[in-house]
Design a protein around this motif. Structure first.
Motif, PDB file in Angstrom:
ATOM      1  N   GLY A 273       0.975  -1.202   0.044  1.00  0.00           N
ATOM      2  CA  GLY A 273      -0.011  -0.169   0.053  1.00  0.00           C
ATOM      3  C   GLY A 273       0.713   1.327   0.008  1.00  0.00           C
ATOM      4  N   PHE A 274       0.218   2.447  -0.008  1.00  0.00           N
ATOM      5  CA  PHE A 274       0.995   3.691  -0.147  1.00  0.00           C
ATOM      6  C   PHE A 274       1.928   3.907   1.209  1.00  0.00           C
ATOM      7  CE2 PHE A 274      -3.057   5.092  -2.146  1.00  0.00           C
ATOM      8  CZ  PHE A 274      -2.663   5.080  -3.458  1.00  0.00           C
ATOM      9  N   PHE A 275       1.530   3.404   2.189  1.00  0.00           N
ATOM     10  CA  PHE A 275       2.442   3.679   3.293  1.00  0.00           C
ATOM     11  C   PHE A 275       3.695   2.861   3.202  1.00  0.00           C
ATOM     12  CE2 PHE A 275      -1.106   5.361   5.667  1.00  0.00           C
ATOM     13  CZ  PHE A 275      -0.602   6.374   6.507  1.00  0.00           C
ATOM     14  N   GLU A 276       3.305   1.518   2.749  1.00  0.00           N
ATOM     15  CA  GLU A 276       5.020   0.748   2.714  1.00  0.00           C
ATOM     16  C   GLU A 276       5.841   1.289   1.505  1.00  0.00           C
ATOM     17  OE1 GLU A 276       4.862  -3.710   3.216  1.00  0.00           O
ATOM     18  OE2 GLU A 276       2.971  -3.488   2.850  1.00  0.00           O
ATOM     19  N   LEU A 277       4.835   1.774   0.345  1.00  0.00           N
ATOM     20  CA  LEU A 277       5.695   2.365  -0.621  1.00  0.00           C
ATOM     21  C   LEU A 277       6.511   3.739  -0.097  1.00  0.00           C
ATOM     22  CD1 LEU A 277       3.192   1.873  -3.514  1.00  0.00           C
ATOM     23  CD2 LEU A 277       5.120   0.880  -3.414  1.00  0.00           C
ATOM     24  N   ALA A 278       5.890   4.282   0.764  1.00  0.00           N
ATOM     25  CA  ALA A 278       6.321   5.453   1.262  1.00  0.00           C
ATOM     26  C   ALA A 278       7.586   5.214   2.415  1.00  0.00           C
ATOM     27  CB  ALA A 278       5.441   6.860   1.764  1.00  0.00           C
ATOM     28  N   ASN A 279       7.741   4.170   2.594  1.00  0.00           N
ATOM     29  CA  ASN A 279       8.601   3.691   4.002  1.00  0.00           C
ATOM     30  C   ASN A 279       9.840   4.324   3.864  1.00  0.00           C
ATOM     31  OD1 ASN A 279       9.124   2.597   6.442  1.00  0.00           O
ATOM     32  ND2 ASN A 279       9.878   0.755   5.521  1.00  0.00           N
ATOM     33  N   GLY A 280      10.263   5.286   4.726  1.00  0.00           N
ATOM     34  CA  GLY A 280      11.678   5.855   4.929  1.00  0.00           C
ATOM     35  C   GLY A 280      11.558   7.225   4.125  1.00  0.00           C
ATOM     36  N   GLY A 281      10.186   7.651   3.654  1.00  0.00           N
ATOM     37  CA  GLY A 281      10.322   8.696   3.189  1.00  0.00           C
ATOM     38  C   GLY A 281       9.019   9.715   3.430  1.00  0.00           C
ATOM     39  N   THR A 282       8.357  10.181   2.330  1.00  0.00           N
ATOM     40  CA  THR A 282       7.173  11.094   2.743  1.00  0.00           C
ATOM     41  C   THR A 282       5.928  10.711   2.112  1.00  0.00           C
ATOM     42  OG1 THR A 282       8.548  12.860   2.938  1.00  0.00           O
ATOM     43  CG2 THR A 282       6.061  13.493   2.638  1.00  0.00           C
ATOM     44  N   LEU A 283       4.669  10.596   2.687  1.00  0.00           N
ATOM     45  CA  LEU A 283       3.298  10.559   2.159  1.00  0.00           C
ATOM     46  C   LEU A 283       2.407  11.612   2.057  1.00  0.00           C
ATOM     47  CD1 LEU A 283       1.441   8.172   1.059  1.00  0.00           C
ATOM     48  CD2 LEU A 283       0.516   7.697   3.312  1.00  0.00           C
ATOM     49  N   PHE A 284       2.364  12.109   0.917  1.00  0.00           N
ATOM     50  CA  PHE A 284       1.540  13.320   0.652  1.00  0.00           C
ATOM     51  C   PHE A 284       0.083  12.955   0.548  1.00  0.00           C
ATOM     52  CE2 PHE A 284       0.153  16.803  -2.302  1.00  0.00           C
ATOM     53  CZ  PHE A 284      -0.161  17.702  -1.238  1.00  0.00           C
ATOM     54  N   LEU A 285      -0.880  13.351   1.423  1.00  0.00           N
ATOM     55  CA  LEU A 285      -2.157  13.179   1.455  1.00  0.00           C
ATOM     56  C   LEU A 285      -2.899  14.342   1.049  1.00  0.00           C
ATOM     57  CD1 LEU A 285      -2.823  10.910   4.479  1.00  0.00           C
ATOM     58  CD2 LEU A 285      -2.280  10.074   2.001  1.00  0.00           C
ATOM     59  N   ASP A 286      -3.206  14.771  -0.198  1.00  0.00           N
ATOM     60  CA  ASP A 286      -4.056  15.704  -0.782  1.00  0.00           C
ATOM     61  C   ASP A 286      -5.516  15.660  -0.666  1.00  0.00           C
ATOM     62  OD1 ASP A 286      -4.418  18.276  -1.774  1.00  0.00           O
ATOM     63  OD2 ASP A 286      -3.960  17.571  -3.917  1.00  0.00           O
ATOM     64  N   GLU A 287      -6.123  16.750  -0.356  1.00  0.00           N
ATOM     65  CA  GLU A 287      -7.546  16.728  -0.048  1.00  0.00           C
ATOM     66  C   GLU A 287      -7.922  15.698   1.119  1.00  0.00           C
ATOM     67  OE1 GLU A 287      -9.049  19.030  -1.481  1.00  0.00           O
ATOM     68  OE2 GLU A 287      -7.817  19.577  -3.172  1.00  0.00           O
ATOM     69  N   ILE A 288      -7.117  15.750   2.149  1.00  0.00           N
ATOM     70  CA  ILE A 288      -7.460  14.861   3.279  1.00  0.00           C
ATOM     71  C   ILE A 288      -9.021  15.034   3.661  1.00  0.00           C
ATOM     72  CG2 ILE A 288      -6.736  16.756   4.866  1.00  0.00           C
ATOM     73  CD1 ILE A 288      -5.931  12.990   5.111  1.00  0.00           C
ATOM     74  N   GLY A 289      -9.403  16.163   3.564  1.00  0.00           N
ATOM     75  CA  GLY A 289     -10.841  16.260   3.910  1.00  0.00           C
ATOM     76  C   GLY A 289     -11.988  15.472   3.412  1.00  0.00           C
ATOM     77  N   ASP A 290     -11.600  15.074   2.272  1.00  0.00           N
ATOM     78  CA  ASP A 290     -12.253  14.020   1.475  1.00  0.00           C
ATOM     79  C   ASP A 290     -12.174  12.614   1.754  1.00  0.00           C
ATOM     80  OD1 ASP A 290     -13.633  16.092  -0.032  1.00  0.00           O
ATOM     81  OD2 ASP A 290     -12.084  16.425  -1.432  1.00  0.00           O
TER      82      ASP A 290
END
Length: 518
Positions: A273-290
């Motif tokens: 998933g996105f979290f594993e892909l971003a491991n060691g880096g940054t996960l940018f969650l755009d439009e978090i309100g949705d």
């Protein structure tokens, strides 16, 4: 690594008088040396090649090969050349000694010899030989260690190159957008932008602290997120951008946390998933309100303990991810409406960075305009970027830009096409695609090139029924493109995606419309 060999000195004693060999043997054997004896030069060479002695005590005057000849032969053999030779001679005149050193000897003992002198000389030269042996072993060990380090460096460089390649593949679309916008530090010199950039620089150092970016659509939230990532200790890790408003509801949990094979119909393999892909880096969650409320609870847990559970898996996985979230909505209002969790908001909003709208930094419009005009000219293959007139810049400054920097970019892309490479005038600047109004209409002075009223029918309209679409392909194409642009809020790239055509086709139709308008 090569083990260090045990050192056991062997002495080769050479003398044609057996009684002399017996005296030397009685003197040296109690010292623990291994002794090999020869009574002729030929025997000395044969035994030297077989025994590889540590030191040679060599008589000079012998029948056949004398000591000088034996020493010269030892020096000619590459496998024996390093063995030290000490002459035992009854001749102590300078000429004889000089000849011995020229032959390759390292020392001499004069007959009749003194026992203490013999022992002292032997100990000295055996000690030097031992030191040379140990030095050679250390050099071999060092060479092996250097080879291991070089291999490790090469392996690490290969791993880093593979990681960079994977990162580039994961963020290719946003990287292209970053190149277009040249967001090494957001363009502009206004005090408002400078204050925001100082805050970005401050937050770059805190690679574990999440950030909530708040700003209107088009203010560059993803670009600021990239700046936070690229200037942080996590810069070598991946940057994974996710638009929370564009994810299919039935797959959203799997996309964030991954799944194992067989977790659901269609799950034919394990997937990160996105979290594993971003491991060691940054996960940018755009439009978090949705983000759906059901996923918000699981996101909060990951932010608290750094663990994710793939769909269908029994075990959790630990991840190290910095989350940067962004919203253009008032999350407080959504909390009041029950569509956003209050605890998640406070977890995300520990550090909040507000991005200024373009209307609050109008001093940056000339810089941004020059940049976007140059980029558009390059994309269109123009030999030279067109200029922009003072009147056109004044028109831009008079407009509030509800779509912010993104709207300005799209506006100038269209203006470059409309100007056909000539200087951009107010008449080339269009307010949007759902109205024939031009930005110049917002100025007190009339536009340089007024829009003919008869062209209004050519402008986009919000909706068109199937019966109203003309049976003329070119006219139908214009209507469809105008509708797509209206749907995309003027974003040509998004409109091209909606229509499934290349953006150059949209540019062409817009150019035709502008030609008609002029």
């Amino acid at each position: 690594m090569t083990p260090t060999p045990s050192y056991s000195p062997t002495l080769l004693l050479v003398d044609d008088v057996p009684a002399n060999l017996a005296v030397l043997s009685d003197l040296l054997e109690p010292e623990g040396y291994q002794l090999v004896c020869a009574t002729s030069g030929a025997d000395a060479l044969r035994l030297a090649r077989r025994a590889r002695p540590t030191l040679v005590l060599l008589d000079v005057v012998m029948p056949g090969l004398d000591g000088f000849a034996v020493c010269r032969e030892l020096r000619r053999d590459p496998t024996l050349a390093e063995i030290p030779v000490v002459f035992i001679t009854g001749r102590n005149e300078a000429r004889a000694l000089s000849e011995g050193f020229r032959a390759g000897a390292v020392d001499y003992i004069v007959k009749p010899f003194d026992a203490d002198e013999v022992l002292a000389r032997v100990r000295t030269h055996v000690g030097l030989a031992r030191a040379r042996c140990e030095l050679a072993q250390k050099n071999r060990e060092l060479a092996e260690r250097v080879a291991e380090l070089r291999e490790a460096v090469a392996s690490r460089e290969a791993a880093e190159a593979a990681q960079r390649e994977a990162h580039d593949r994961l963020s290719v679309l946003t990287a292209r957008e970053e190149r277009r916008w040249n967001i090494a530090g957001l363009l502009g010199r206004s005090p408002t932008l400078a204050a925001m950039l100082r805050e970005v620089e401050r937050l770059q150092a805190f690679g574990r602290v999440g950030v909530l970016l708040v700003g209107e659509t088009g203010t560059g939230k993803e670009l600021v997120a990239r700046a936070l990532h690229n200037g942080s200790p996590r810069a070598s890790g991946p940057f994974i951008p996710v638009n929370c408003a564009a994810l299919p509801a039935e797959l959203i949990e799997s996309m964030f946390f991954g799944h194992v094979k067989g977790a659901f119909t269609g799950a034919t393999t394990d997937r990160k998933g996105f979290f594993e892909l971003a491991n060691g880096g940054t996960l940018f969650l755009d439009e978090i309100g949705d983000m759906p409320v059901v996923l918000q609870a699981k996101l909060l847990r990951v932010l608290e303990d750094g663990r994710v559970t793939p769909v269908g898996a029994a075990a959790e996985k630990q991840v190290d991810v910095r989350v940067v979230a962004a919203t253009n909505a008032a999350l407080e209002a959504r909390i009041a409406a029950g569509s956003f969790r209050r605890d998640l908001y406070f977890r995300l909003a520990r550090t909040t960075l507000r991005l200024p709208p373009l209307r609050d930094r109008k001093d940056d419009i000339p810089i941004l305009a020059a940049h976007f005009i140059q980029r558009s000219a390059e994309d269109l293959g123009l030999a030279q970027a067109p200029g922009i007139s003072p009147a056109a810049l004044a028109a831009l400054a008079a407009y509030d830009f509800p779509g912010n920097v993104r709207e300005l970019r799209n506006l100038l892309e269209n203006a470059v096409i409309a100007s056909s490479g000539t200087t951009i005038q107010p008449g080339h600047l269009r307010l949007g695609f759902d109205s024939p109004t031009r930005i110049a209409d917002h100025l007190e002075s009339p536009p340089v090139t007024p829009t003919p009223p008869e062209t209004a029918a050519e402008d986009p309209v919000p909706t068109t029924s199937a019966d109203e679409i003309p049976l003329n392909l070119e006219a139908a194409e214009r209507i469809l493109i105008q509708r797509a642009l209206a749907e995309a809020g003027g974003n040509i790239a998004e409109a091209s995606r909606l229509l499934g055509v290349h953006r150059s086709r949209i540019y062409r139709v817009l150019g035709e419309l502008e030609t008609v308008a002029r």
